[in-house]
Design an enzyme around this catalytic site. Sequence first.
Site: not given
Length: 142
Positions: A132, A67
Amino acid sequence: MTTRQLLKSLIAIPSLTPGDAGSIDILKGLLQQNNFQTQILESNNLLSLYATHGIQKPNICFSGHVDVVPPGPLEAWNSDPFVLTEVNGNLYGRGTADMKSGVAAMTTAAIDYVTQNPNHPGTVSLLFTSDEEDSSRFGTPY
């Protein structure tokens, strides 16, 4: 697939946190093609991938995330943030520094290693998450 080819594929995916937008599927398919066992872990509608080659100890695990934070105003970019662009030997695109290039390098290095050492001792594993940059609660900790 080379590291750069994989990086180009990953950069092209706008995997805005906390989602993976298909990045996990690309990695899963590539690792399965190269004799890794894969497992998708889902928590709070977010996907993580755990892939292994081998079943013995020690287990060397490479971990990363796919991400990225939103790119902000597109006019602030000199190139499309979701197209891998090289300028003066430097690579640009959303996730090149954190951490799609690391994911691409770990993945291709692991594939190269197990291809050259199919009966290696221990286990080579990879753990990739898509949570994350956000809360970091539904990826690696899960």
